[in-house]
Design a protein around this motif. Structure first.
Motif, PDB file in Angstrom:
ATOM      1  N   ASP A 454       0.842  -1.214   0.000  1.00 26.60           N
ATOM      2  CA  ASP A 454       0.000   0.000   0.000  1.00 26.60           C
ATOM      3  C   ASP A 454       0.870   1.255   0.000  1.00 26.60           C
ATOM      4  N   LYS A 455       1.937   1.213   0.802  1.00 27.91           N
ATOM      5  CA  LYS A 455       2.820   2.373   0.870  1.00 27.91           C
ATOM      6  C   LYS A 455       3.503   2.638  -0.473  1.00 27.91           C
ATOM      7  N   GLU A 458       1.022   4.036  -2.882  1.00 29.60           N
ATOM      8  CA  GLU A 458       0.744   5.443  -2.549  1.00 29.60           C
ATOM      9  C   GLU A 458       1.873   6.360  -3.052  1.00 29.60           C
ATOM     10  N   GLN A 459       3.113   5.914  -2.829  1.00 30.10           N
ATOM     11  CA  GLN A 459       4.257   6.716  -3.304  1.00 30.10           C
ATOM     12  C   GLN A 459       4.264   6.826  -4.831  1.00 30.10           C
ATOM     13  N   ASP A 462       1.641   9.337  -5.774  1.00 30.08           N
ATOM     14  CA  ASP A 462       2.114  10.708  -5.487  1.00 30.08           C
ATOM     15  C   ASP A 462       3.159  11.160  -6.511  1.00 30.08           C
TER      16      ASP A 462
END
Length: 484
Positions: A454-455, A458-459, A462
């Motif tokens: 998930d991280k 997300e990165q 972004d």
């Protein structure tokens, strides 16, 4: 040569045709003694060869006229011989016969002492302006005879010599005067004498200078008159004499006309007309000067204004050129930055996309292996450290060592980022507890991997948003710089 020569040939040819057609018989009557035209009797003037004809038809003009004009005959002969001397119009046939007849006519009337009307067609007298053209014609003819080797002359053999001798003697006697006989018509200066100097060339340089010196007497501040005490077109001429400029006068009529002349009123009508023209012209020029001056001033002002505008525009051009150079430099720098940013984005995007893919594959592998319940996976239940878990997965051939290394590097990066964030938080709030990420003392390895996934996603999201924003900002800056 050229058009002038052709015009001369046509003109002299027409005059010769007129004389041969209409005047030869008159000359023959005089040469053979049937007519006596010497003296001053006006009744004989029309019996002489006519020097006036109707130009449109080539016929005789029957109007009464003073045909005592030996100068006209002399000029015709001299000009016709000049064309022959220049090999432009040979004298043969009827033209040769006509020249002989004219020379014999001049000898018969003894033109050297004939009282003709002279260059200005007026008083009966011995006029140097009439003797000169006749002498020039004789001299030119003798030159032509020698040049062409003529053995038979068209006139009496001694006529050229008789004419030359007597004309020269009489001319020497009269010059530099125009007339001395009769005494009442003596004239010491006359504009017609200039033609004896040029083009006829029948006077010496010394005599020519004397003639020119005499001509100062007939010169005024504007122009020169024919001769002093010239009553032609004198003051009130039209009222006293009439308005026919071609009217010819007998000697008695000329005496009457001369009696009307007052001192300083020679050619008064012409002077008055010319004076009026000068005044009109002066007014016209004055208006043109005034108008031209105004236009000049207006143009000067316009030029000054345009020069000022040019200076201003040049300054603007320099400013714009400087601004364009600055904008081009800014755009170049921005383009280089954008290219570098995009290059970094492409690299980071690829790395994050690859990490997400590896994490998802690792999760899938773990889920399958744990479901099978293999020995290696049973060992995973007792492992709460992600690094050890990755080693077990590599040993079980569930994950490549390269993928494991990349995942370890990603985890370390995330851990370092977390620690950096906590350090910053401690600066703002001392004593806050530090949480260990991904150590998994009590957590499940699978949950850790899912959290990392998930991280990473997300990165990646972004990163792509940032690329979109950076590209948009660059495009806006580029458009702004190009529009300036």
């Amino acid at each position: 040569d050229g058009p002038g020569c052709e015009d001369a040939k046509a003109c002299l040819g027409s005059i010769a045709k007129f004389l041969l057609t209409h005047e030869s018989q008159r000359m023959e009557l005089i040469i053979n003694g049937h007519k006596n035209v010497t003296g001053t009797d006006p009744a004989t003037w029309m019996d002489r060869p006519h020097i006036r004809f109707i130009g449109e038809t080539g016929l005789e003009d029957t109007k009464w006229y003073n045909h005592k004009q030996n100068d006209a005959l002399g000029y015709f002969m001299w000009a016709r011989i000049q064309l022959a001397l220049a090999d432009k119009m040979p004298i043969v046939g009827d033209h040769y016969k006509l020249l002989g007849q004219l020379f014999d006519f001049l000898r018969t009337i003894e033109c050297w002492k004939d009282l003709d009307a002279g260059h200005w067609e007026e008083h009966s007298a011995q006029h140097a302006s009439s003797l000169g053209p006749c002498l020039a014609a004789v001299k030119a003819f003798k030159e032509l005879v020698e040049q062409e080797g003529m053995s038979v002359l068209p006139c009496k053999d001694d006529t050229p010599d008789v004419l030359e001798k007597n004309l020269q003697e009489q001319l020497d006697l009269i010059l530099p005067n125009e007339t001395i006989t009769p005494a009442e018509h003596t004239r010491d200066a006359d504009s017609a004498l200039i033609f004896l100097c040029y083009p006829l060339g029948v006077v010496s340089d010394k005599m020519g200078l004397q003639i020119v010196e005499r001509l100062k007497k007939v010169m005024g501040h504007i122009a020169m008159c024919r001769y002093r005490k010239d009553s032609y077109w004198c003051k009130d001429y039209k009222e006293l004499i009439g308005d026919d400029p071609t009217k010819h006068f007998t000697d008695e009529e000329l005496k009457h006309r001369d009696s009307l002349l007052k001192e300083g009123e020679e050619a008064q009508k012409l002077y008055a007309e010319y004076s009026e023209w000068c005044e009109d012209r002066a007014r016209q020029l004055g208006h043109e000067i005034k108008t031209g001056t105004a236009e000049s001033e207006s143009l000067k002002a316009a030029i000054a204004e345009e020069e000022a505008t040019t200076t201003t525009l040049n300054a603007k051009i320099e400013d714009l050129a400087s601004a364009i150079a600055t904008d081009e430099a800014d755009l170049k720098a921005a383009t280089e930055i954008r290219e570098h940013e995009h290059s970094e984005f492409v690299k980071e995007e690829a790395e994050l996309a690859e990490t997400v893919d590896m994490l998802k594959r690792a999760i899938g592998i773990l889920e399958r292996e744990m479901a099978k319940g293999g020995a290696a996976m049973l060992q995973m239940r007792n492992i709460n450290n992600l690094a050890d878990a990755l080693k077990v997965m590599v040993q079980a051939s569930a994950l490549s060592s390269a993928d494991a290394s990349k995942l370890s590097a990603f985890v370390q990066t995330q851990q370092q980022a977390k620690e950096d964030a906590e350090d910053q938080a401690e600066d703002a709030e001392l004593g806050a507890p530090a949480a260990a990420v991904y150590e998994g003392h009590s957590g499940d390895i699978l949950e850790v991997l899912e959290g990392l996934t998930d991280k990473a996603e997300e990165q990646l999201g972004d990163l792509r948003k940032k690329e979109t924003t950076d590209l948009h900002n660059f495009q806006m800056l580029q458009q702004s710089l190009e529009d300036e």
